[in-house]
Structure formats: structure tokens, C-alpha cells
Design a protein around this motif. Structure first.
Motif, PDB file in Angstrom:
ATOM      1  N   CYS A  73       3.334  -3.057   4.095  1.00  0.00           N
ATOM      2  CA  CYS A  73       2.451  -2.037   4.668  1.00  0.00           C
ATOM      3  C   CYS A  73       3.025  -1.495   5.709  1.00  0.00           C
ATOM      4  O   CYS A  73       4.007  -1.425   5.795  1.00  0.00           O
ATOM      5  N   GLY A  74       2.341  -0.796   6.347  1.00  0.00           N
ATOM      6  CA  GLY A  74       2.656   0.074   7.561  1.00  0.00           C
ATOM      7  C   GLY A  74       3.251  -0.880   8.784  1.00  0.00           C
ATOM      8  O   GLY A  74       4.520  -0.814   9.065  1.00  0.00           O
ATOM      9  N   SER A  75       2.496  -1.773   9.072  1.00  0.00           N
ATOM     10  CA  SER A  75       2.899  -2.426  10.034  1.00  0.00           C
ATOM     11  C   SER A  75       3.177  -4.125   9.835  1.00  0.00           C
ATOM     12  O   SER A  75       3.655  -4.831  10.713  1.00  0.00           O
TER      13      SER A  75
ATOM     14  N   VAL B  38       0.976  -6.157   9.510  1.00  0.00           N
ATOM     15  CA  VAL B  38      -0.262  -6.849  10.104  1.00  0.00           C
ATOM     16  C   VAL B  38      -1.399  -7.018   9.108  1.00  0.00           C
ATOM     17  O   VAL B  38      -2.294  -8.018   8.632  1.00  0.00           O
ATOM     18  N   GLY B  39      -1.766  -5.797   8.628  1.00  0.00           N
ATOM     19  CA  GLY B  39      -2.994  -5.563   7.686  1.00  0.00           C
ATOM     20  C   GLY B  39      -2.778  -6.528   6.434  1.00  0.00           C
ATOM     21  O   GLY B  39      -3.763  -7.597   6.134  1.00  0.00           O
TER      22      GLY B  39
ATOM     23  N   ARG C 196       6.948   0.992   8.439  1.00  0.00           N
ATOM     24  CA  ARG C 196       6.813   1.623   9.833  1.00  0.00           C
ATOM     25  C   ARG C 196       7.449   0.948  11.050  1.00  0.00           C
ATOM     26  O   ARG C 196       7.693   1.594  11.891  1.00  0.00           O
TER      27      ARG C 196
ATOM     28  N   TYR D  87      -4.585  -1.683   1.700  1.00  0.00           N
ATOM     29  CA  TYR D  87      -3.666  -2.907   1.587  1.00  0.00           C
ATOM     30  C   TYR D  87      -4.169  -4.270   1.266  1.00  0.00           C
ATOM     31  O   TYR D  87      -3.818  -5.099   0.502  1.00  0.00           O
TER      32      TYR D  87
ATOM     33  N   ASP E 272       0.948  -1.210  -0.109  1.00  0.00           N
ATOM     34  CA  ASP E 272       0.081  -0.101  -0.182  1.00  0.00           C
ATOM     35  C   ASP E 272       0.913   1.215   0.029  1.00  0.00           C
ATOM     36  O   ASP E 272       2.150   0.998  -0.218  1.00  0.00           O
ATOM     37  N   HIS E 273       0.354   2.331   0.239  1.00  0.00           N
ATOM     38  CA  HIS E 273       1.079   3.728   0.292  1.00  0.00           C
ATOM     39  C   HIS E 273       2.117   3.788   1.117  1.00  0.00           C
ATOM     40  O   HIS E 273       3.270   4.189   1.052  1.00  0.00           O
ATOM     41  N   ALA E 274       2.088   2.993   2.510  1.00  0.00           N
ATOM     42  CA  ALA E 274       2.925   3.032   3.392  1.00  0.00           C
ATOM     43  C   ALA E 274       4.169   2.232   3.043  1.00  0.00           C
ATOM     44  O   ALA E 274       5.170   2.450   3.429  1.00  0.00           O
TER      45      ALA E 274
HETATM   46  O1  LIG Z   1       0.024  -0.945   8.551  1.00  0.00           O
HETATM   47  C1  LIG Z   1      -1.311  -0.990   7.995  1.00  0.00           C
HETATM   48  C2  LIG Z   1      -2.197  -1.936   8.142  1.00  0.00           C
HETATM   49  O2  LIG Z   1      -1.741  -2.895   8.917  1.00  0.00           O
HETATM   50  C3  LIG Z   1      -1.281   0.251   6.829  1.00  0.00           C
HETATM   51  O3  LIG Z   1      -0.457   0.574   6.168  1.00  0.00           O
HETATM   52  C4  LIG Z   1      -1.691   1.370   7.560  1.00  0.00           C
HETATM   53  O4  LIG Z   1      -3.209   1.191   8.491  1.00  0.00           O
HETATM   54  C5  LIG Z   1      -1.831   2.706   6.761  1.00  0.00           C
HETATM   55  O5  LIG Z   1      -2.482   3.935   7.771  1.00  0.00           O
HETATM   56  P1  LIG Z   1      -2.757   5.229   6.980  1.00  0.00           P
HETATM   57  O6  LIG Z   1      -3.791   4.876   6.126  1.00  0.00           O
HETATM   58  O7  LIG Z   1      -3.052   6.018   8.188  1.00  0.00           O
HETATM   59  O8  LIG Z   1      -1.530   5.682   6.522  1.00  0.00           O
END
Ligand SMILES: O=C(CO)[C@H](O)[C@H](O)COP(=O)(O)O
Length: 151
Positions: free
Chosen positions: A65-67, A69-70, A109, A42, A8-10
Motif C-alpha cells: 500500500c502507500g505506507s 502500515v495499513g 510511497r 487496502y 491497493d491503488h497506491a
Molecule cells: O498507505 C496506505 C494505508 O496505510 C494507503 O495506501 C493510503 O492510505 C491510501 O491513501 P489515498 O487514499 O489518499 O491514496
């Protein structure tokens, strides 16, 4: 080996760097997006990578993704997908050797880029051991999957 990437973007900035790294190292890379830092969802990329692995468009997948987990939650909804969050190199190889993980999930992240690079190489070089006790456990996971939707 063909490696399928999604983020995703993260995760996009890490994905871009890891894709270049893998190409330079001689891996074939299929990048299923996202291709920008514009906010995205994601599950869309987790689904794309999971389906590509199921369809044998590549041997291993990497989702970011950021964590982590998603993407791991979403990818593991697909039968035949064993997606693992690995933020250390021990998990990166044991998850393949014992659990036959086919998608590595990284949190951009959570861990630094250099550790992410080491984890990716460790994951891609690892092989499933095929040992009986692990095969038996994976068969139990397959049995759980076979029961999905039946209750
Ligand atoms: O880590 C994630 C899911 O587990 C996503 O990358 C995260 O939730 C994105 O967050 P945001 O929309 O606030 O940038």
C-alpha cells in the motif's frame, strides 16, 4: 515457490513491476489485485492475501500500500498470519529467520523501487531458523491468537 501478491491503488504500480520480476525469476505468482490505479481499500487485498496464505494457495505473500502500515494491520487480524513491514534488507531476512513472517508488507510511497526489489528477493530466499527460542516466542503469539474473542 508460489508468491501471492496484493496491493491497493497506491501499491499497484510496484505490484505490477514486482510480479513481472518474480515471474521472470521463475517464481509462480498469484496476483489477487487490485489491477488498476482507481482508488481502492487496502483491507480488501490484505484479507484476500491473508486468506490465500492460510488456505495454502502459496507459501509467501507480499502486500503493498502507500505506507505498508495499513496492509500490515489488516493482514495481522488473521490467525496464522505474521505480516511484517520491512523497508530494509536486514528486517526482510531476520523477520523470516526469527519471526517466521509469511507476508511482507511494502510501502510504495516510502521506499524506492530498486530497494523494494532487493527486499522482495531477500524475503523470499530467507528461511525460518527453527531455533528453540524463536519457536517458543511464536508459540506465545499463537497463544495470544487463541485467546482472541475470549475476553
Ligand atoms: O498507505 C496506505 C494505508 O496505510 C494507503 O495506501 C493510503 O492510505 C491510501 O491513501 P489515498 O487514499 O489518499 O491514496
Amino acid at each position: 515457490m508460489r508468491v501471492i501478491l496484493g496491493a491497493d491503488h497506491a501499491g499497484f504500480p510496484y505490484k505490477t513491476i514486482l510480479a513481472s520480476m518474480l515471474k521472470e525469476a521463475g517464481y509462480e505468482v498469484l496476483d489477487l489485485g487490485t489491477h488498476t490505479v482507481t482508488p481502492s481499500d487496502y483491507p480488501d487485498y490484505a484479507a484476500a492475501v491473508a486468506e490465500a496464505i492460510i488456505n495454502k494457495e502459496g507459501e509467501r505473500g507480499i502486500l503493498i500500500c502507500g505506507s505498508a502500515v495499513g496492509v500490515s494491520i489488516a493482514a495481522n487480524k488473521f490467525k496464522g498470519i505474521r505480516a511484517g513491514v520491512c523497508h530494509d534488507t536486514y528486517s526482510a531476512h531476520q523477520s523470516v529467520e526469527h519471526d517466521d513472517v509469511n507476508i511482507l508488507c511494502l510501502g510504495a510511497r516510502v521506499i524506492g523501487l530498486e530497494l523494494a526489489k532487493d527486499i522482495v528477493y531477500t524475503f523470499l530466499k530467507a528461511e525460518f531458523s527453527g531455533e528453540e527460542r524463536h519457536v517458543k516466542r511464536l508459540e506465545k503469539i499463537s497463544a495470544i491468537e487463541a485467546g482472541w474473542g475470549s475476553k
